[in-house]
Design a protein around this motif. Structure first.
Motif, mmCIF file in Angstrom:
data_model
loop_
_atom_site.group_PDB
_atom_site.id
_atom_site.type_symbol
_atom_site.label_atom_id
_atom_site.label_comp_id
_atom_site.label_asym_id
_atom_site.label_seq_id
_atom_site.Cartn_x
_atom_site.Cartn_y
_atom_site.Cartn_z
ATOM 1 N N ARG A 203 -2.580 14.348 39.544
ATOM 2 C CA ARG A 203 -3.242 15.883 39.895
ATOM 3 C C ARG A 203 -3.704 15.798 40.856
ATOM 4 N NH1 ARG A 203 -6.667 15.061 34.223
ATOM 5 N NH2 ARG A 203 -4.592 15.074 33.556
ATOM 6 N N GLU A 204 -4.652 14.554 41.808
ATOM 7 C CA GLU A 204 -4.721 15.132 42.770
ATOM 8 C C GLU A 204 -3.837 15.166 43.662
ATOM 9 O OE1 GLU A 204 -6.698 12.617 40.281
ATOM 10 O OE2 GLU A 204 -4.926 11.785 40.981
ATOM 11 N N ASN A 205 -2.474 15.296 43.513
ATOM 12 C CA ASN A 205 -1.362 15.513 44.725
ATOM 13 C C ASN A 205 -0.917 16.879 44.138
ATOM 14 O OD1 ASN A 205 -1.524 13.230 46.320
ATOM 15 N ND2 ASN A 205 0.561 12.705 45.432
ATOM 16 N N TYR A 206 -0.863 17.366 43.513
ATOM 17 C CA TYR A 206 -0.971 18.557 42.783
ATOM 18 C C TYR A 206 -1.943 19.480 43.380
ATOM 19 C CZ TYR A 206 -1.233 22.845 40.842
ATOM 20 O OH TYR A 206 -0.978 24.593 40.703
ATOM 21 N N GLU A 207 -4.013 19.212 43.579
ATOM 22 C CA GLU A 207 -4.403 20.603 44.270
ATOM 23 C C GLU A 207 -4.447 20.423 45.135
ATOM 24 O OE1 GLU A 207 -6.380 22.086 42.259
ATOM 25 O OE2 GLU A 207 -6.327 21.530 40.086
ATOM 26 N N ARG A 208 -3.927 19.083 46.209
ATOM 27 C CA ARG A 208 -4.005 19.889 47.529
ATOM 28 C C ARG A 208 -2.094 20.719 47.690
ATOM 29 N NH1 ARG A 208 -1.009 16.480 51.613
ATOM 30 N NH2 ARG A 208 0.539 15.694 49.389
ATOM 31 N N MET A 209 -1.341 19.991 46.904
ATOM 32 C CA MET A 209 -0.517 20.798 47.273
ATOM 33 C C MET A 209 -0.638 22.265 47.326
ATOM 34 S SD MET A 209 2.737 17.960 46.006
ATOM 35 C CE MET A 209 2.895 16.362 47.190
ATOM 36 N N PHE A 210 -0.931 21.839 46.220
ATOM 37 C CA PHE A 210 -0.756 23.302 45.880
ATOM 38 C C PHE A 210 -1.613 24.602 46.160
ATOM 39 C CE2 PHE A 210 -3.350 27.006 43.025
ATOM 40 C CZ PHE A 210 -2.504 27.950 43.165
ATOM 41 N N LEU A 212 -2.033 23.623 50.047
ATOM 42 C CA LEU A 212 -0.924 23.928 51.184
ATOM 43 C C LEU A 212 0.129 24.565 50.241
ATOM 44 C CD1 LEU A 212 -0.753 20.411 52.006
ATOM 45 C CD2 LEU A 212 -1.956 22.014 53.107
ATOM 46 N N GLY A 213 0.583 25.783 49.175
ATOM 47 C CA GLY A 213 1.179 26.242 49.155
ATOM 48 C C GLY A 213 2.646 26.091 49.133
ATOM 49 N N ILE A 214 3.110 24.554 49.306
ATOM 50 C CA ILE A 214 4.388 24.285 48.832
ATOM 51 C C ILE A 214 4.511 23.833 47.358
ATOM 52 C CG2 ILE A 214 4.134 23.357 51.184
ATOM 53 C CD1 ILE A 214 3.459 20.429 49.720
ATOM 54 N N THR A 215 4.051 23.808 46.081
ATOM 55 C CA THR A 215 4.488 23.107 45.025
ATOM 56 C C THR A 215 3.744 24.479 43.993
ATOM 57 O OG1 THR A 215 5.070 21.562 43.494
ATOM 58 C CG2 THR A 215 3.077 21.627 44.429
ATOM 59 N N MET A 216 4.488 23.875 42.799
ATOM 60 C CA MET A 216 2.925 25.230 41.720
ATOM 61 C C MET A 216 3.221 24.370 40.204
ATOM 62 S SD MET A 216 5.849 27.762 40.882
ATOM 63 C CE MET A 216 5.288 28.035 38.785
ATOM 64 N N TYR A 217 2.508 24.806 39.724
ATOM 65 C CA TYR A 217 2.679 24.321 37.758
ATOM 66 C C TYR A 217 3.222 24.696 37.754
ATOM 67 C CZ TYR A 217 0.775 22.315 33.533
ATOM 68 O OH TYR A 217 0.839 22.074 32.220
ATOM 69 N N GLY A 218 4.382 23.955 37.191
ATOM 70 C CA GLY A 218 5.887 24.536 36.261
ATOM 71 C C GLY A 218 5.044 25.816 35.166
ATOM 72 N N GLN A 219 4.035 25.168 34.747
ATOM 73 C CA GLN A 219 4.408 25.632 33.031
ATOM 74 C C GLN A 219 5.692 25.685 32.096
ATOM 75 O OE1 GLN A 219 2.473 25.993 30.641
ATOM 76 N NE2 GLN A 219 0.609 26.443 31.543
#
Length: 692
Positions: A203-210, A212-219
């Motif tokens: 979850r922590e890496n998601y917030e950082r990567m999101f 940065l614009g390098i990944t997204m939440y799949g939904q």
């Protein structure tokens, strides 16, 4: 915005709309730049994010955003992007948010080289319709969730408008990598979202990567361009409530039964309508007045109250009258649960029979769950200014919620987890949800898959859906009639257990038309098994061919299905051979769909229960009336169901064992490795004692 008979105004509207769609497909508007209107305060937005980027990471996020633009524009755009990053925790690029009214325009109005590309556009636009999306601007993120959300939207439409039948659009977590040469039989679009190396999928890496614009939440379906609004989950929720009544209450007649839950947003908004169709009293708590009022205006909620006394009074009246009622309580569900327990203590009357929860606990600290101690505005502020304190308050609220549920359950209420990570997060909060002697995916209360829907999945039944790209309600009526006729014909040839599912779905189609289920595109969903899906698709394709249906139809399904999702706390929570945490099924599913004829495919990390907790995939397939479309539908849909049934069979599910055996009898080319059952557990016990 169709043509009006005998008038020129409709022609002007249509021409203007077509011009706007053409502009949308023309590529990024850079000369001149559109005006920077900023964030529109009059519409709902996602909560401010707190990614806690280092100075170096902030620089990288800004650089990642600017690479979409020529250097001459960097001086203008860099300051506003930096401001968005600071104020919202993400670069949304509001300057480039299209002004065109977002809706599913008829397929023939998109300026495309191929009908398949136009169908994808139709589905994307439907996802962004304000009547479908709870938060339209940020819902764009569910499609193009990367750095420059709105910029990617322009690029995707440009690519789709120019692509041929020998090109495939490749999407990396919202970023359009480009058009690549491919075969006419290949998918026209391949989507991956949130594909992160497993050890970094936190979850922590998601917030950082999101940020940065390098990944997204799949939904789930939104990320594969197949969301049709709450109708999809209305149907699943109706089936869940009906089957919960059969299992827990011993009846299919739910008149006078009370179902208490929470959430009236994008997906959870379906609960009110589902309760009424199932015939019970549905009481749904919602802290945010905007979605609550939206569901009321749409007719999905029959009544709304802010007063707990009035809420309790209406529950008593509806129980006595055995009336179907959807009652929205504008307040926190924790207050509602605690009041229900207080009423029991005071009167000895248990006012709730069935209970669940559909708050977005896959995202508990960024707006998915609002703790009872704070109102909405206080919570939105605290989650941004003091995220650690907010986390503590959320955990306190969850413990209070579970305490009330536990007391009511001890007196006879039946509660289940709706796959929204409620019990998982409650466990992390220290609430009393542990199951003595339970496995890794088991809690004090079952998930709805474990006790209610899992065996239905193992029969091959799951949420099959279609969208009439003409936008013509008459086409939906025609396809409803086709599907009903197909299910009625098949139901005469199956066993009673399967016939019950067909009967529920025939009832659903008839009720759906009465209850105005359509939000956005002309779409329908039902639960069907492999035979039903294939038969419905072929019948609809024939109707397109002979003109009874006027334009192509897109078939798809929810990712929450037999084969589409590996999710140990939801879709695969009733897999007990240890493989519930493995994701081979979902990955194999989209690969198999891709080379068996899907028009587009998608594979996601995240959706439903949270990032790093699930892998799920989906598809879209265009039925254009051609013989080729029929061949693709038959081949792909057979695989799309059999894959999951075979996996569930191998894990030891008896329903799946029987279902896949019958399927092999009907398909000579299908050969599945069948498990041998352990007939004498003493053999295992003796072997372990000998070598332990």
């Amino acid at each position: 915005m169709g043509l009006r008979e005998g008038g020129g105004e409709g022609v002007i509207l249509l021409v203007n709309m077509m011009a706007s769609l053409k502009e949308l497909c023309g590529g990024l508007p850079l000369s001149p730049l559109p005006a920077n209107r900023g964030r529109d305060p009059s519409v709902p937005h996602a909560p401010v994010r707190t990614p806690n980027l280092t100075p170096e990471e902030k620089r990288l996020a800004l650089q990642n955003a600017l690479r979409y633009f020529p250097p001459a524009l960097h001086g203008t755009l860099a300051p506003e992007f930096a401001q968005e990053l600071r104020e919202y925790g993400h670069i949304y690029m509001y300057r480039f948010c299209p002004t065109l009214r977002m809706r599913a325009y008829p397929i023939n109005q998109y300026p495309c080289e191929t009908r398949h590309a136009a169908a994808i556009m139709h589905m994307i636009m439907n996802n962004l319709d304000p009547d479908v999306a709870q938060i339209r601007t940020e819902t764009t993120m569910l499609l193009f969730h990367n750095v420059c959300v709105c910029v990617q939207f322009w690029l995707v439409f440009h690519y789709l408008s120019t692509m041929s039948e020998e090109q495939t659009l490749v999407m990396y977590s919202g970023h359009p990598l480009g058009l690549f040469p491919s075969l006419p039989s290949s998918p026209r679009c391949v989507i991956t979202n949130g594909m992160v190396i497993p050890n970094y999928s936190s979850r922590e890496n998601y917030e950082r990567m999101f940020a940065l614009g390098i990944t997204m939440y799949g939904q789930m379906t939104a990320g594969s361009y197949c969301y049709i609004g709450p109708q999809g989950i209305v149907h699943g929720t109706m089936l869940t409530v009906l089957n919960a009544g059969r299992r827990y209450l011993g009846t299919s007649d739910l008149r006078g039964c009370v179902f208490v839950t929470s959430g009236l947003g994008g997906m959870s908004g379906a609960q009110a309508k589902a309760a009424v169709i199932a015939g019970c009293v549905g009481v749904i708590a919602e802290v945010d007045e905007v979605p609550l009022q939206k569901r009321y205006e749409q007719g999905w909620l029959m009544e709304v109250t802010k007063d707990l006394d009035n809420c309790i009074q209406r529950i008593r009246e509806a129980r006595r009258a055995k009336m179907a009622l959807s009652l929205g309580y504008h307040g926190n569900v924790v207050d509602l649960w605690e009041r229900l327990w207080q009423e029991y203590e005071r009167t000895g009357e248990l006012l709730v029979d069935l209970g669940s929860d559909q708050t977005s606990l896959h995202n508990p600290f960024s707006g998915g769950y609002y703790p009872v101690q704070l109102n909405v505005s206080q919570a939105n502020q605290l989650m941004h200014t003091d995220p650690l304190r907010f986390r503590t308050i959320v955990h306190e609220s969850l413990r209070r919620q579970v305490a009330a549920i536990n007391k009511l359950s001890e007196e006879g209420m039946f509660f289940w987890d709706y796959g929204n990570a409620f019990l998982l997060e409650a466990k992390r909060a220290g609430a009393e949800v542990e199951k003595s002697g339970g496995g890794a995916t088991e809690f004090k209360y079952p998930s709805y898959v474990q006790h209610i829907m899992g065996d239905i999945f193992s029969l091959g039944f799951g949420p099959f859906r279609w969208v009439c790209t003409s936008g013509n309600p008459a086409d939906l009526v025609q396809t409803d009639d086709i599907a009903t006729a197909v299910l009625e014909e098949i139901s005469a040839t199956v066993n009673e257990r399967v016939r019950q599912q067909y009967s529920d779905n025939i009832h659903w189609i008839r009720e759906a038309a009465k209850h105005n289920m359509v939000v956005g595109s002309q779409a329908r969903i039902l639960y069907s098994d492999q035979r039903g899906r294939v038969s419905i698709a072929l019948a609809i394709n024939k109707a397109v061919a002979d003109g009874r249906v006027t334009s192509p139809v897109v078939i798809s399904r929810d990712h929450h299905d037999v084969s589409g999702t590996d999710s140990p706390f939801r879709e695969t929570s009733n897999i007990y051979d240890g493989s519930a945490f493995c994701a081979d099924m979902a990955v194999q599913n989209i690969i198999g769909d891709a080379f068996r004829g899907a028009t587009w495919v998608a594979l996601h990390n995240g959706g439903g229960v949270g990032w790093g907790e699930v892998m799920n995939g989906g598809f879209g397939l265009v039925l254009d009336g051609s013989e080729e479309a029929g061949k693709r539908a038959r081949m792909m849909l057979n695989w799309d169901v059999s894959n999951g049934v075979a996996r569930r069979c191998w894990s030891g599910n008896a329903n799946a064992y029987e279902t896949i055996q019958l399927t092999m009898q009907n398909q000579r080319e299908l050969r599945v490795t069948m498990p041998y059952r352990i007939q004498d557990n003493h053999v295992v016990d003796q072997a372990l004692r000998k070598y332990n």
